[in-house]
Design a protein around this motif. Structure first.
Motif, PDB file in Angstrom:
ATOM      1  N   GLU A  76     -98.849 -89.324 -35.891  1.00 16.90           N
ATOM      2  CA  GLU A  76     -97.435 -89.707 -35.746  1.00 16.90           C
ATOM      3  C   GLU A  76     -97.114 -91.040 -36.509  1.00 16.90           C
ATOM      4  N   ASN A  77     -98.379 -92.130 -36.550  1.00 16.40           N
ATOM      5  CA  ASN A  77     -98.078 -93.274 -37.236  1.00 16.40           C
ATOM      6  C   ASN A  77     -98.514 -93.409 -38.611  1.00 16.40           C
ATOM      7  N   ARG A  78     -99.029 -92.179 -39.216  1.00 16.68           N
ATOM      8  CA  ARG A  78     -99.592 -92.209 -40.456  1.00 16.68           C
ATOM      9  C   ARG A  78     -98.434 -92.722 -41.438  1.00 16.68           C
ATOM     10  N   TRP A  79     -97.178 -92.187 -41.362  1.00 19.60           N
ATOM     11  CA  TRP A  79     -96.276 -92.646 -42.145  1.00 19.60           C
ATOM     12  C   TRP A  79     -95.844 -94.025 -42.395  1.00 19.60           C
ATOM     13  N   VAL A  80     -95.968 -94.499 -41.102  1.00 20.21           N
ATOM     14  CA  VAL A  80     -95.543 -96.076 -41.127  1.00 20.21           C
ATOM     15  C   VAL A  80     -96.813 -96.826 -41.789  1.00 20.21           C
ATOM     16  N   ILE A  81     -97.809 -96.355 -41.484  1.00 19.73           N
ATOM     17  CA  ILE A  81     -99.021 -97.338 -42.220  1.00 19.73           C
ATOM     18  C   ILE A  81     -98.824 -97.026 -43.713  1.00 19.73           C
ATOM     19  N   GLU A  82     -98.738 -95.662 -44.286  1.00 25.40           N
ATOM     20  CA  GLU A  82     -98.564 -95.330 -45.357  1.00 25.40           C
ATOM     21  C   GLU A  82     -97.279 -96.358 -46.322  1.00 25.40           C
ATOM     22  N   GLN A  83     -96.093 -96.218 -45.585  1.00 20.07           N
ATOM     23  CA  GLN A  83     -95.068 -97.227 -45.991  1.00 20.07           C
ATOM     24  C   GLN A  83     -95.463 -98.579 -46.151  1.00 20.07           C
ATOM     25  N   PRO A  88     -99.476-105.775 -47.061  1.00 21.87           N
ATOM     26  CA  PRO A  88    -100.591-105.545 -46.248  1.00 21.87           C
ATOM     27  C   PRO A  88    -100.659-106.438 -45.125  1.00 21.87           C
ATOM     28  N   ASP A  89     -99.867-107.693 -44.986  1.00 21.32           N
ATOM     29  CA  ASP A  89    -100.023-108.535 -43.647  1.00 21.32           C
ATOM     30  C   ASP A  89     -99.023-107.920 -42.586  1.00 21.32           C
ATOM     31  N   SER A  90     -98.095-106.908 -42.965  1.00 20.18           N
ATOM     32  CA  SER A  90     -97.462-106.213 -41.991  1.00 20.18           C
ATOM     33  C   SER A  90     -98.178-105.262 -41.078  1.00 20.18           C
ATOM     34  N   LEU A  91     -99.284-105.013 -41.843  1.00 20.34           N
ATOM     35  CA  LEU A  91    -100.113-103.900 -40.976  1.00 20.34           C
ATOM     36  C   LEU A  91    -100.679-104.335 -39.869  1.00 20.34           C
ATOM     37  N   PHE A  92    -100.914-105.615 -39.660  1.00 20.91           N
ATOM     38  CA  PHE A  92    -101.338-106.182 -38.311  1.00 20.91           C
ATOM     39  C   PHE A  92    -100.478-105.800 -37.290  1.00 20.91           C
ATOM     40  N   GLU A  96    -100.645-103.542 -33.805  1.00 22.93           N
ATOM     41  CA  GLU A  96    -100.372-103.842 -32.494  1.00 22.93           C
ATOM     42  C   GLU A  96     -99.206-102.931 -31.912  1.00 22.93           C
ATOM     43  N   ARG A  97     -98.186-102.493 -32.729  1.00 22.93           N
ATOM     44  CA  ARG A  97     -97.258-101.568 -32.217  1.00 22.93           C
ATOM     45  C   ARG A  97     -97.894-100.341 -31.699  1.00 22.93           C
ATOM     46  N   VAL A  98     -98.601 -99.687 -32.784  1.00 24.35           N
ATOM     47  CA  VAL A  98     -99.444 -98.606 -32.304  1.00 24.35           C
ATOM     48  C   VAL A  98    -100.030 -98.373 -30.830  1.00 24.35           C
ATOM     49  N   TYR A 186    -104.003 -92.479 -47.452  1.00 23.15           N
ATOM     50  CA  TYR A 186    -103.750 -92.355 -49.131  1.00 23.15           C
ATOM     51  C   TYR A 186    -102.467 -93.170 -49.250  1.00 23.15           C
ATOM     52  N   ASP A 187    -102.323 -93.748 -50.479  1.00 22.66           N
ATOM     53  CA  ASP A 187    -101.124 -94.495 -50.762  1.00 22.66           C
ATOM     54  C   ASP A 187    -100.180 -93.620 -51.395  1.00 22.66           C
ATOM     55  N   SER A 188     -99.080 -94.237 -51.885  1.00 21.62           N
ATOM     56  CA  SER A 188     -98.029 -93.253 -52.539  1.00 21.62           C
ATOM     57  C   SER A 188     -98.414 -92.374 -53.976  1.00 21.62           C
ATOM     58  N   LYS A 189     -99.508 -93.206 -54.448  1.00 17.49           N
ATOM     59  CA  LYS A 189    -100.109 -92.758 -55.731  1.00 17.49           C
ATOM     60  C   LYS A 189    -101.200 -91.639 -55.397  1.00 17.49           C
TER      61      LYS A 189
END
Lengths: 708, 100
Positions: A76-83, A88-92, A96-98, A186-189
């Motif tokens: 469910e959260n994969r797309w948020v992470i990928e986005q 990189p710093d928002s990933l923390f 946390e939200r997950v 995986y990233d967008s590329k």
């Protein structure tokens, strides 16, 4: 001794039978319980299997559900992470939200491939996790001190680029158990950016697995695919050592066969990571209810066998008692029959026309007595009733009977006779039995009756009607020594009769338990007198019949004794003589019979014929009644009322009925004449009637001849 | 019971006096033994004094008779009284003996 010996043997074999039955019953019960045991054991093991299956399957599902939930969370959260890879710093914050949104996830990390963010250096691993108080902390883990690229999971993921679960591991200050789910990001590329790992807490598993265990010592285990212990019972419940042993057994390091007390059931998760779930039981505990039941069964069996033994013993003893009692009864019955014979033999068997009596015992032997005999022209008679019935009273009765005979031989006064009887009885009797008795002495020529009473029922005086004889009651015999029995007397006019009885007559009971009563007896006597059926024999038979018909079919309740004596002055002549079985004594018989017949007026030829008739019978008895050389006696009673002569010949020899002897042929010539048979032939010819009966061991032959 | 046997005029004469009952039979039998050796001589039994006879007495008379007949002798009973005669009648002895 022989009887005793056999009895002992009987008892022995009885014991063997009894013990045998009990042992057999015990074995039977035991066999049944063993078979039942086997079935029960099977059932309990089966139940254990079912239980373990249910527990393991449900726990497995629970864990699988947890794993699936975690996998789903990541998806469910994969797309948020990928986005957010671009920042990189928002990933923390994302992590946390997950964690915050998914309570089952206790930590999350993103392990970036080296130098993914050149700005972050070689290693970058944002990490967020939940603290014990529920707050969420985020930090960067990658660094020199934490080179995640060396983690086997990381390298595995790098090699395989596939989702995977780590084996459970201990981590953190509390050494809690965790497992981590990894998936490549995986990233967008389309480049591999990082591996995302979500941690779940497995420490609850041990508690869940061990909550609601069916037995105190059963427990659940969670093992990795390789067999490493992940979760188990608390050490307070089950020792570490025990748990590790079970783990070794599961892993095949120890053989289950070496630990027969332990039963192990296991299953695997049906999906990645195929962890193993194990239930461990102690067989003792599983089978404890059975053991308990078995103990109870044993107790019941023992109780049952004891009861059985007791019952058999009792039954056997009762049966024994019964057998002994019935044998004893048969023996007593035989003896009673003998006693009855003896008693009956003591009773008068021959009655002159003016006396008749009867005694019918209620039980085999009775306590009644009566007797009479003639001495010096006087008729001595008595009637009595011993208190009680049966053997003791019959013995006492026999004693009184004999005493009466002995005493009255020398003593004429009924008062004195009773006095002597009483003193004898009081002297020898400790049994507190007493006897009512009436004794009389009738002068056959003058009609004077002397009598005395010892507590007996008043006899009836029969003239034209029946009335009670005036009698003083006095005490019965055997109460006090020295008791005086008042002498009473009365002079009978010709034809007067005395009717004596015991209470078996007046107390005869019908079905309604009513007694016949003295009034009824008196009425019967009156009616007999009125009808003229008043000969002593007729009166006695009539009253006896009345008592029987009154009582109906019921058992005779008491001895019934009746005695009737009629005064027939001058027309009665009675004599008797007893001879040995020696032909020389025929001379005495001749004298006796000539003297007797001399008192009666009759033709010389008739007298000679009577004498011949009697002599032939007596000689026959002397010759043949007793074994040769053995002493025997023959008694002749001669009676006459001057119209008829009656001879009664009594002996105790072999039963022999002279009336059954065939007539001799008196037409044969001398040469063909047999020597014997003439005597009885002559007797037959000389008298009017000849009759024979066998009574109580006596041959009784009666000859009668009318001389009018 | 008295029994006397004598030979008178070539006849054996037995005189019976008294009562020939069973008690007397044995003694009488002994006394009458000479009659058994009659050898053709006739026998007279004088019953004038015989008051009574029982079957044992009859048996005695019968044995005398049987013996006499075998030797060709006759037996006569003389002066039988009514009592004895009754007995002889009842037993059919009247037809066996000659009775005078």
């Amino acid at each position: 001794m022989i009887t005793l010996h056999f009895d002992m043997k009987k008892v022995d074999s009885n014991w063997i039978t009894r013990v045998g039955i009990v042992v057999f019953a015990a074995i039977l019960v035991e066999v049944i319980s063993v078979v039942q045991d086997q079935r029960l054991r099977g059932m309990m093991v089966e139940e254990m299997n079912l239980h373990s299956k249910a527990v393991l399957v449900s726990k497995a599902h629970e864990i699988e559900h947890m794993l699936e939930l975690t996998e789903a969370t990541l998806a469910e959260n994969r797309w948020v992470i990928e986005q957010q890879l671009s920042q990189p710093d928002s990933l923390f914050w994302v992590l946390e939200r997950v964690i915050d949104d998914n309570p089952h996830v206790v930590g999350g990390c993103l392990a970036f491939v080296p130098y993914y963010y050149p700005s972050k250096g070689r290693l970058f691993e944002p990490y967020a996790y939940k603290l014990a108080d529920g707050s969420i902390v985020a930090e960067q883990l990658g660094g020199l001190e934490h080179d995640y690229t060396r983690n086997p999971e990381f390298t595995w993921s790098l090699d395989h680029l596939a989702p995977s679960w780590t084996d459970p591991y201990l981590y953190g200050p509390d050494s809690l158990s965790y497992a981590t789910y990894n998936e490549p990001i995986y990233d967008s590329k389309g480049r591999l950016a990082a591996f995302c790992g979500l941690d779940i807490d497995l420490s609850w598993l041990g508690d869940t697995l061990n909550a609601h265990q069916p037995f105190p010592s059963s427990y659940g285990l969670l093992l990795t695919t390789e067999g490493d212990l992940v979760a188990g019972p608390s050490e307070e419940r089950i020792s570490r050592e025990e748990v590790l042993r079970a783990v070794d057994i599961v892993n095949g390091k120890l053989s289950e066969a070496d630990f027969p007390g332990i039963a192990i059931r296991k299953t695997r998760l049906e999906k990645e990571p195929y962890w193993q779930l194990v239930q461990v039981y102690k067989k003792d505990e599983v089978l404890a209810p059975m053991h308990k039941m078995r103990r109870q069964q044993w107790l019941f069996m023992l109780l049952g066998v004891a009861i059985l033994a007791f019952m058999i013993n009792r039954y056997a003893r009762n049966e024994n008692k019964l057998r002994v009692a019935s044998a004893e009864q048969a023996r007593i019955g035989g003896e009673l029959a003998v006693a009855r014979d003896i008693q009956q033999q003591m009773l008068p068997k021959v009655f002159p026309s003016y006396v008749y009596g009867t005694l019918e015992p209620a039980l085999e032997v009775g306590g009644d007595l009566y007797d009479f005999y003639i001495r010096d022209g006087k008729l001595f008679f008595c009637i009595g009733d011993v208190s009680g019935k049966g053997v003791p009273s019959a013995m006492l009765m026999s004693m009184i009977h004999s005493l009466f005979r002995v005493v009255s031989r020398k003593e004429e006064s009924p008062s004195q006779i009773l006095g002597a009887l009483n003193n004898q009885l009081c002297a020898g009797d400790d049994s507190n039995m007493f006897v009512t008795c009436f004794v009389g002495c009738l002068d056959l020529y003058t009609g004077k009756l002397n009598y005395a009473n010892a507590g007996h029922d008043k006899p009836f005086l029969l003239t034209s009607s029946a009335a009670l004889l005036p009698v003083k009651a006095n005490l019965p015999l055997g109460v006090f020594p020295g008791t005086e029995f008042e002498l009473q007397s009365m002079v009978f006019s010709p034809g007067t009769a005395l009717f004596l009885y015991t209470d078996g007559l007046t107390e005869a009971k019908n079905k309604q338990r009513q007694a016949l009563g003295r009034e009824r007896v008196q009425q019967m006597l009156d009616s007999c007198l009125a009808k003229g059926t008043d000969a002593p024999e007729q009166l006695v038979n009539a009253l006896s019949a009345e008592a029987h018909s009154f009582a109906g079919e019921g058992a005779q309740s008491d001895d019934l004794t009746l005695l009737c004596i009629r005064f027939q002055p001058g027309d009665i002549l009675s004599r008797n003589i007893t001879l040995g079985n020696n032909k020389d004594e025929v001379a005495q018989l001749s004298t006796f019979v000539k003297d007797f017949l001399g008192h009666i007026e009759m033709e010389r030829r008739v007298a000679a014929g009577l004498r011949l008739a009697l002599e032939e019978i007596v000689v026959n008895v002397m010759n043949y009644a007793y074994p040769a050389g053995e002493h025997g006696e023959v008694t002749v009673y001669a009676d006459s009322n001057y119209k008829e002569v009656r001879f009664t010949v009594v002996d105790t020899g072999f039963p022999f009925d002279p009336t059954a002897v065939l007539s001799v042929d008196t037409t044969l010539d001398a040469q063909n004449r047999p020597i014997g048979g003439l005597g009885i032939h002559l007797t037959r010819k000389m008298v009017d009637s000849i009759s024979y009966s066998r009574k109580h061991g006596f041959n009784v032959l009666t000859l009668t001849k009318s001389i009018s | 019971m008295t029994t006397r046997v004598e030979e008178i005029d070539g006849k054996l004469v037995a005189t019976l006096i008294g009562e020939l009952d069973t008690a007397a039979a044995a003694e009488t039998e002994k006394a009458m033994l000479p009659l058994m050796d009659c050898k053709g001589k006739d026998i007279v039994i004088d019953c004038t004094g015989l008051e009574y006879i029982a079957s044992s007495g009859l048996r005695l008379l019968l044995s005398v008779l049987k013996n006499a007949q075998s030797q060709g002798s006759h037996v006569v009973l003389k002066n039988v009284n009514d009592v004895v005669k009754d007995v002889l009648d009842l037993t059919g002895f009247v037809s066996l003996f000659e009775i005078e």
